[in-house]
Design a protein around this motif. Sequence first.
Motif, PDB file in Angstrom:
ATOM      1  N   ASP A 108       0.846  -1.198   0.000  1.00 38.10           N
ATOM      2  CA  ASP A 108       0.000   0.000   0.000  1.00 38.10           C
ATOM      3  C   ASP A 108       0.883   1.251   0.000  1.00 38.10           C
ATOM      4  O   ASP A 108       0.777   2.100   0.877  1.00 38.10           O
ATOM      5  CB  ASP A 108      -0.915  -0.016   1.232  1.00 38.10           C
ATOM      6  CG  ASP A 108      -1.749  -1.281   1.313  1.00 38.10           C
ATOM      7  OD1 ASP A 108      -2.267  -1.720   0.282  1.00 38.10           O
ATOM      8  OD2 ASP A 108      -1.871  -1.833   2.424  1.00 38.10           O
ATOM      9  N   ARG A 109       1.746   1.364  -0.992  1.00 42.05           N
ATOM     10  CA  ARG A 109       2.731   2.456  -1.063  1.00 42.05           C
ATOM     11  C   ARG A 109       2.066   3.824  -1.139  1.00 42.05           C
ATOM     12  O   ARG A 109       1.014   3.980  -1.736  1.00 42.05           O
ATOM     13  CB  ARG A 109       3.618   2.307  -2.295  1.00 42.05           C
ATOM     14  CG  ARG A 109       4.598   1.196  -2.198  1.00 42.05           C
ATOM     15  CD  ARG A 109       5.364   1.064  -3.520  1.00 42.05           C
ATOM     16  NE  ARG A 109       6.213  -0.105  -3.467  1.00 42.05           N
ATOM     17  CZ  ARG A 109       7.522  -0.053  -3.264  1.00 42.05           C
ATOM     18  NH1 ARG A 109       8.119   1.102  -3.130  1.00 42.05           N
ATOM     19  NH2 ARG A 109       8.221  -1.149  -3.201  1.00 42.05           N
ATOM     20  N   THR A 114       9.637   4.885  -2.337  1.00 40.67           N
ATOM     21  CA  THR A 114      10.876   4.440  -2.982  1.00 40.67           C
ATOM     22  C   THR A 114      12.020   5.409  -2.687  1.00 40.67           C
ATOM     23  O   THR A 114      13.132   4.981  -2.355  1.00 40.67           O
ATOM     24  CB  THR A 114      10.674   4.277  -4.499  1.00 40.67           C
ATOM     25  OG1 THR A 114       9.643   3.294  -4.700  1.00 40.67           O
ATOM     26  CG2 THR A 114      11.941   3.819  -5.182  1.00 40.67           C
ATOM     27  N   ALA A 115      11.763   6.703  -2.771  1.00 32.70           N
ATOM     28  CA  ALA A 115      12.807   7.702  -2.491  1.00 32.70           C
ATOM     29  C   ALA A 115      13.288   7.585  -1.042  1.00 32.70           C
ATOM     30  O   ALA A 115      14.497   7.667  -0.771  1.00 32.70           O
ATOM     31  CB  ALA A 115      12.283   9.106  -2.764  1.00 32.70           C
ATOM     32  N   LEU A 120      17.336   5.852   2.881  1.00 38.70           N
ATOM     33  CA  LEU A 120      17.660   5.010   4.038  1.00 38.70           C
ATOM     34  C   LEU A 120      18.855   4.116   3.732  1.00 38.70           C
ATOM     35  O   LEU A 120      19.790   4.026   4.533  1.00 38.70           O
ATOM     36  CB  LEU A 120      16.436   4.171   4.415  1.00 38.70           C
ATOM     37  CG  LEU A 120      16.600   3.202   5.567  1.00 38.70           C
ATOM     38  CD1 LEU A 120      15.302   3.120   6.352  1.00 38.70           C
ATOM     39  CD2 LEU A 120      16.972   1.821   5.081  1.00 38.70           C
ATOM     40  N   ILE A 121      18.852   3.484   2.583  1.00 38.23           N
ATOM     41  CA  ILE A 121      19.943   2.585   2.198  1.00 38.23           C
ATOM     42  C   ILE A 121      21.263   3.343   2.123  1.00 38.23           C
ATOM     43  O   ILE A 121      22.272   2.916   2.690  1.00 38.23           O
ATOM     44  CB  ILE A 121      19.617   1.888   0.854  1.00 38.23           C
ATOM     45  CG1 ILE A 121      18.468   0.887   1.043  1.00 38.23           C
ATOM     46  CG2 ILE A 121      20.854   1.209   0.271  1.00 38.23           C
ATOM     47  CD1 ILE A 121      17.822   0.437  -0.257  1.00 38.23           C
ATOM     48  N   VAL A 122      21.253   4.469   1.432  1.00 42.12           N
ATOM     49  CA  VAL A 122      22.477   5.263   1.277  1.00 42.12           C
ATOM     50  C   VAL A 122      22.958   5.773   2.642  1.00 42.12           C
ATOM     51  O   VAL A 122      24.149   5.685   2.962  1.00 42.12           O
ATOM     52  CB  VAL A 122      22.247   6.433   0.297  1.00 42.12           C
ATOM     53  CG1 VAL A 122      23.412   7.415   0.314  1.00 42.12           C
ATOM     54  CG2 VAL A 122      22.009   5.899  -1.116  1.00 42.12           C
TER      55      VAL A 122
END
Length: 141
Positions: A108-109, A114-115, A120-122
């Motif tokens: 349920d985006r 995605t951004a 978060l990953i970076v």
Amino acid sequence: MELGTDTKIVMLAAGLIFLWALTLGVWKYRQMDRSENHLAHPYVDTAHRAALLYSFATLLVAAFVQFSGWNTTVNLLSAGVIVLFFAASIGTYVYHGWRRDTDNQFRDRVRGTTAYMIALIVAEIGGFAVLLLGFVRAQLL
């Protein structure tokens, strides 16, 4: 051994996240106690578990801050971005648990999911990589 100011700040963050986890555990227990199937909402459960895990992960970050060869500013920025995303993730889980609006935020985006995940990953990998390099520089070279 005297802890650096940067380490003290990160350890305080770990303690606050752990206290948050314990409080979330009370919320989880109350939901389990009052529901027919004795389960808390999935995001209440996730918030509780994530906060527990992130509190200990933050202690690991504090150890790398303490033994890093970088200055206090670099250490605090690197650790701070990690802790900020830990707290934001817990906060998101709390939000969904409180609203009971989904059991899967990726199904349920909302706009920006995605951004946020890329940031978060970076931030988490980048922040820790800086601290790890600081540790290698100071302790192994």
